[in-house]
Every structure is written in structure tokens, then in C-alpha cells.
Design a protein around this motif. Structure first.
Motif, mmCIF file in Angstrom:
data_model
loop_
_atom_site.group_PDB
_atom_site.id
_atom_site.type_symbol
_atom_site.label_atom_id
_atom_site.label_comp_id
_atom_site.label_asym_id
_atom_site.label_seq_id
_atom_site.Cartn_x
_atom_site.Cartn_y
_atom_site.Cartn_z
ATOM 1 N N ALA A 102 -3.164 -9.153 -8.559
ATOM 2 C CA ALA A 102 -4.507 -9.964 -7.722
ATOM 3 C C ALA A 102 -3.515 -11.083 -7.174
ATOM 4 O O ALA A 102 -3.860 -11.810 -5.771
ATOM 5 N N ALA A 103 -3.439 -12.407 -8.288
ATOM 6 C CA ALA A 103 -2.663 -13.824 -7.981
ATOM 7 C C ALA A 103 -1.727 -13.110 -7.192
ATOM 8 O O ALA A 103 -1.244 -13.589 -5.623
ATOM 9 N N LEU A 104 -0.425 -12.572 -6.764
ATOM 10 C CA LEU A 104 1.286 -11.780 -6.346
ATOM 11 C C LEU A 104 0.322 -11.512 -4.862
ATOM 12 O O LEU A 104 1.005 -11.766 -3.886
ATOM 13 N N VAL A 105 -0.649 -10.889 -4.970
ATOM 14 C CA VAL A 105 -1.155 -9.735 -3.657
ATOM 15 C C VAL A 105 -1.479 -11.584 -2.772
ATOM 16 O O VAL A 105 -1.416 -11.885 -1.715
ATOM 17 N N MET A 106 -2.066 -12.134 -3.563
ATOM 18 C CA MET A 106 -2.709 -13.333 -2.271
ATOM 19 C C MET A 106 -1.528 -14.468 -2.381
ATOM 20 O O MET A 106 -1.930 -15.098 -1.116
ATOM 21 N N TRP A 107 -0.738 -14.573 -3.423
ATOM 22 C CA TRP A 107 0.725 -15.504 -2.848
ATOM 23 C C TRP A 107 1.015 -14.952 -1.432
ATOM 24 O O TRP A 107 2.011 -15.382 -0.559
ATOM 25 N N ALA A 108 1.385 -13.555 -1.583
ATOM 26 C CA ALA A 108 2.295 -12.731 -0.485
ATOM 27 C C ALA A 108 0.686 -13.421 0.750
ATOM 28 O O ALA A 108 1.871 -13.350 2.019
ATOM 29 N N VAL A 109 -0.262 -13.545 0.656
ATOM 30 C CA VAL A 109 -1.202 -13.645 2.193
ATOM 31 C C VAL A 109 -0.782 -14.901 2.795
ATOM 32 O O VAL A 109 -0.260 -15.192 3.555
ATOM 33 N N VAL A 110 -0.774 -15.750 1.753
ATOM 34 C CA VAL A 110 -0.693 -17.028 1.803
ATOM 35 C C VAL A 110 1.076 -16.919 3.202
ATOM 36 O O VAL A 110 0.927 -18.270 3.915
ATOM 37 N N SER A 111 1.711 -16.431 1.913
ATOM 38 C CA SER A 111 2.984 -16.322 2.984
ATOM 39 C C SER A 111 3.184 -16.171 3.516
ATOM 40 O O SER A 111 4.288 -16.664 4.464
ATOM 41 N N ILE A 112 3.405 -14.748 4.158
ATOM 42 C CA ILE A 112 3.074 -13.942 5.185
ATOM 43 C C ILE A 112 2.253 -15.619 6.756
ATOM 44 O O ILE A 112 2.250 -15.170 7.785
ATOM 45 N N THR A 113 0.500 -15.595 5.906
ATOM 46 C CA THR A 113 -0.038 -16.202 6.572
ATOM 47 C C THR A 113 1.131 -17.867 7.300
ATOM 48 O O THR A 113 1.361 -18.196 8.351
ATOM 49 N N PHE A 114 1.580 -18.540 6.354
ATOM 50 C CA PHE A 114 2.552 -19.346 6.858
ATOM 51 C C PHE A 114 3.639 -19.560 7.559
ATOM 52 O O PHE A 114 3.962 -19.674 8.656
ATOM 53 N N ILE A 115 3.964 -17.677 7.484
ATOM 54 C CA ILE A 115 5.159 -17.735 8.430
ATOM 55 C C ILE A 115 4.595 -17.038 9.842
ATOM 56 O O ILE A 115 5.479 -17.310 11.008
ATOM 57 N N ALA A 116 3.800 -16.226 9.607
ATOM 58 C CA ALA A 116 2.585 -16.476 10.894
ATOM 59 C C ALA A 116 2.912 -17.962 11.952
ATOM 60 O O ALA A 116 2.639 -17.500 13.073
ATOM 61 N N LEU A 117 2.203 -18.812 11.018
ATOM 62 C CA LEU A 117 1.198 -19.425 11.554
ATOM 63 C C LEU A 117 2.744 -20.819 12.561
ATOM 64 O O LEU A 117 2.798 -21.056 13.367
ATOM 65 N N ARG A 118 4.333 -19.913 11.813
ATOM 66 C CA ARG A 118 4.905 -20.827 12.624
ATOM 67 C C ARG A 118 5.594 -19.829 13.648
ATOM 68 O O ARG A 118 7.140 -20.394 14.494
ATOM 69 N N VAL A 119 5.527 -18.747 13.380
ATOM 70 C CA VAL A 119 6.544 -17.599 14.555
ATOM 71 C C VAL A 119 5.706 -17.535 15.619
ATOM 72 O O VAL A 119 5.751 -17.272 16.594
ATOM 73 N N VAL A 120 4.213 -18.308 15.909
ATOM 74 C CA VAL A 120 3.290 -18.216 16.586
ATOM 75 C C VAL A 120 3.968 -19.053 18.153
ATOM 76 O O VAL A 120 4.548 -20.288 16.746
ATOM 77 N N PRO A 121 4.047 -19.361 19.471
ATOM 78 C CA PRO A 121 4.563 -20.139 20.037
ATOM 79 C C PRO A 121 3.734 -21.245 20.181
ATOM 80 O O PRO A 121 2.130 -21.172 20.216
ATOM 81 N N GLY A 122 4.496 -22.208 20.174
ATOM 82 C CA GLY A 122 3.493 -23.362 20.560
ATOM 83 C C GLY A 122 4.073 -24.467 19.666
ATOM 84 O O GLY A 122 3.998 -24.345 18.420
ATOM 85 N N ASP A 123 3.633 -25.854 19.940
ATOM 86 C CA ASP A 123 3.608 -27.135 18.990
ATOM 87 C C ASP A 123 2.676 -27.340 18.601
ATOM 88 O O ASP A 123 1.483 -27.278 19.371
ATOM 89 N N PRO A 124 2.691 -26.921 17.039
ATOM 90 C CA PRO A 124 0.776 -27.171 16.256
ATOM 91 C C PRO A 124 0.321 -28.279 16.383
ATOM 92 O O PRO A 124 -1.023 -28.481 16.818
ATOM 93 N N ALA A 125 1.024 -29.594 16.317
ATOM 94 C CA ALA A 125 0.646 -30.876 16.599
ATOM 95 C C ALA A 125 0.098 -31.156 18.106
ATOM 96 O O ALA A 125 -1.071 -31.950 18.819
ATOM 97 N N ARG A 126 0.662 -30.608 19.251
ATOM 98 C CA ARG A 126 0.289 -30.578 20.811
ATOM 99 C C ARG A 126 -1.232 -29.275 20.428
ATOM 100 O O ARG A 126 -1.812 -29.930 21.109
ATOM 101 N N LEU A 127 -1.196 -28.762 19.791
ATOM 102 C CA LEU A 127 -2.669 -27.980 20.419
ATOM 103 C C LEU A 127 -4.088 -29.124 19.743
ATOM 104 O O LEU A 127 -5.004 -28.859 20.240
ATOM 105 N N ILE A 128 -3.211 -29.048 18.328
ATOM 106 C CA ILE A 128 -4.279 -29.959 17.848
ATOM 107 C C ILE A 128 -4.756 -31.296 18.101
ATOM 108 O O ILE A 128 -6.216 -31.224 18.635
ATOM 109 N N ALA A 129 -4.055 -31.885 19.107
ATOM 110 C CA ALA A 129 -3.935 -33.409 19.599
ATOM 111 C C ALA A 129 -4.770 -32.905 20.845
ATOM 112 O O ALA A 129 -5.587 -33.387 21.313
ATOM 113 N N GLY A 130 -4.418 -31.780 21.590
ATOM 114 C CA GLY A 130 -4.574 -31.119 22.693
ATOM 115 C C GLY A 130 -6.206 -30.127 22.905
ATOM 116 O O GLY A 130 -6.821 -29.778 23.602
#
Length: 319
Positions: free
Chosen positions: A18-46
């Protein structure tokens, strides 16, 4: 005690998995965050509106949220933060994400738990009616199972609102966190499709168990049909249904996104939709990770229940 130890023996390995599954979910989520177009800082500030933001403000936001750090450091920070329950700040809802999850997790869990309980009761009623009502009742029960399993949540919710809230005016169309009557339609909307799947599984397992040698042996000893059902066939039919119930957790959580928005009910589904609409990636990642955790926990509990039902403690029901 020995049986309890046999039941719990695989638990450490399952927790590691279960811990390995959760690690995989968090890792895939992190990759997905960086694949999404756009600057995260600009999204947060705006605030997700996409307005132009001065570079000085963007630099300040990057420093505040650690976006100016190297990607490996950001990844480790996200892993440690999620492991400690620190999910960050939801700029779309202007609140701490952990506080939001704690506030809206309860209503979603209540809705999912009641829907699963209702699905089991409906499935047992379908199977009992189909098994003891003759050939036509069996055909009608099978047809109702297929129909229930194929109903989409958004269509079913709208239909129930039109019938029971608009036409008959028996129940409210809007469900708040403190209304018992407001729970009825959302629970039915989530429960009916799951009940169709459960009834199909239960009926098939019961039919398979009816042909087993131990059932013929029990009947030859003069045991009543009720005794055969309660002591033998039902136990074997329940095991695959319990396994399926764990997988239904994902369907119930995804269905809650639709149902909570259809009935304007507070919960994680509406929080997730708010994050998606505002492109609040950190909030979406936190909800997805929490949903994966609930799915993993449900599978662990289902496996323990199966092992408890097995007299040998091996997780596979035997006569």
C-alpha cells in the motif's frame, strides 16, 4: 488466537504494498503537475484567471511555494509534505488544503458508506426475489440488475430530482450537510448502479455454490433450504461480492464528484470541481492522493474480511 494470527500474517507485506502504491500515486501526480501547460506561479498569483502578473510578484510566489527549487528538491518536498499531511494552500478557495480535506471528507465518506450499504441491501433483495420467485422473477431480477448497473449517475440523479423533488415533492432537490431527507436521493443515485453489479455477482456466485458437492451433502443430511443458504451458499457468494465492494470505492468516489454537484451537496467532489475549474493543481493533487488512499484502505479491509470469513484464514472461502 491462532486464526487471528493467520488472518493478520500477510498484513505487513500488504501495508508495504500500500505504501508503494501511494508513493506511485504521488510520483505520477508530481509528474502530471509539471506536464500541465502553464506557469504554476502565474496561476497562483493570478488566482487561476490568467491575468498578467509582474515578474517581481512571480518571483515572490515562486520563492514562497518553493517553485524556484530544482525539480528533485520539489519532488522530495512534495513527498514529505504529503506523508506528513501538509498539502499546501488552495489559492482557488483561499484556504489550507488539509483544513479543506478535513472539513469535506466527512460528508463524502458518509455519502459513500450509506450508498454502499444501500447497494448491498438492494442487491440482496434482488437476489432473494430472483432466487425464490420462479423463472419469471429470475428473468425480471436479471433484467433489473443489468438496467441498474448501466445507469449513469448524472442521468439517474436528474431523473430522481424530477420525480421525487419536482413532481411528487417528497424529497428536497438540494442536499446540505445536516439534512437527513436530503441524503435520500444522492444515496440512491450512487447506490443503484452499484446494486446492479453486486446483484449480478451475488446471483452468479450463489448459482455456482448451489452446484457444489458440499451443498448436495448438506441437503442429503436433511438440512433445510434456509440452513443451506445461511451456513453454506451465502458465505461463498458473499466473498466475491466483498472483493467487488472494495473496487466500488473508486466508483463511489468518482460518482460522488457528479452526485455532489448535481445535488449541490458539500463534499470532496465539489472541492475537486472547484480546483479543476480554477486550475488549482495542488488542490486537485491532494484530492486525488486522498482518494487513492481511501481506495487502498478499502482493499486492505476487504482482504482482511475475506480472511476472517475463511475458516482456514487463507482468504479463500471453503466448504
Amino acid at each position: 488466537m491462532a486464526r487471528l494470527l493467520r488472518t493478520l500474517r500477510p498484513l505487513p507485506g500488504q501495508l508495504l504494498g500500500a505504501a508503494l502504491v501511494m508513493w506511485a500515486v504521488v510520483s505520477i501526480t508530481f509528474i502530471a503537475l509539471r506536464v500541465v501547460p502553464g506557469d504554476p506561479a502565474r496561476l497562483i498569483a493570478g488566482g487561476g484567471s490568467g491575468i498578467d502578473v509582474p515578474e517581481a510578484v512571480l518571483a515572490q510566489v515562486r520563492a514562497q511555494y518553493g517553485l524556484d527549487l530544482p525539480l528533485p528538491q520539489q519532488y522530495l518536498n512534495m513527498l514529505l509534505g504529503f506523508a506528513q499531511g501538509h498539502f499546501g494552500y488552495a489559492y482557488s478557495l483561499r484556504d489550507d488544503i488539509a483544513a479543506l480535506l478535513g472539513r469535506y471528507l466527512g460528508p463524502t465518506l458518509l455519502l459513500a458508506a450509506l450508498a454502499l450499504l444501500c447497494a448491498w441491501l438492494l442487491a440482496l433483495a434482488f437476489v432473494a426475489g430472483a432466487s425464490h420467485g420462479g423463472r419469471w422473477a429470475a428473468r425480471l431480477g436479471a433484467w433489473l440488475e443489468v438496467l441498474g448497473a448501466s445507469l449513469p449517475h448524472f442521468w439517474l440523479g436528474a431523473l430522481l430530482i424530477m420525480l421525487f423533488a419536482v413532481k411528487l415533492r417528497w424529497l428536497p432537490a438540494v442536499s446540505d450537510a445536516h439534512s437527513v431527507a436530503g441524503l435520500v436521493l444522492p444515496v440512491l443515485t450512487l447506490a443503484l448502479p452499484c446494486a446492479g453489479y453486486l446483484a449480478q455477482i451475488l446471483r452468479g456466485a450463489l448459482q455456482h455454490a448451489e452446484r457444489a458437492p458440499f451443498v448436495l451433502s448438506a441437503r442429503s443430511r436433511g438440512e433445510s433450504e434456509a440452513g443451506v443458504l445461511l451456513r453454506h451458499t451465502l458465505r461463498h457468494a458473499v466473498a466475491p461480492a466483498i472483493s467487488a465492494s472494495a473496487s466500488f470505492v473508486g466508483a463511489l468516489l468518482s460518482g460522488a464528484v457528479v452526485v455532489e454537484n448535481v445535488f449541490s451537496r458539500p463534499g470532496l467532489g465539489r472541492v475537486l470541481m472547484a480546483g479543476v475549474d480554477s486550475r488549482d493543481i495542488q488542490l486537485v493533487a491532494a484530492v486525488v492522493t486522498l482518494s487513492a488512499l481511501m481506495y487502498v484502505v478499502a482493499n486492505l479491509l476487504a482482504d482482511l474480511a475475506l480472511r476472517a470469513l475463511d475458516p482456514r484464514g487463507q482468504g479463500e472461502a471453503q466448504p
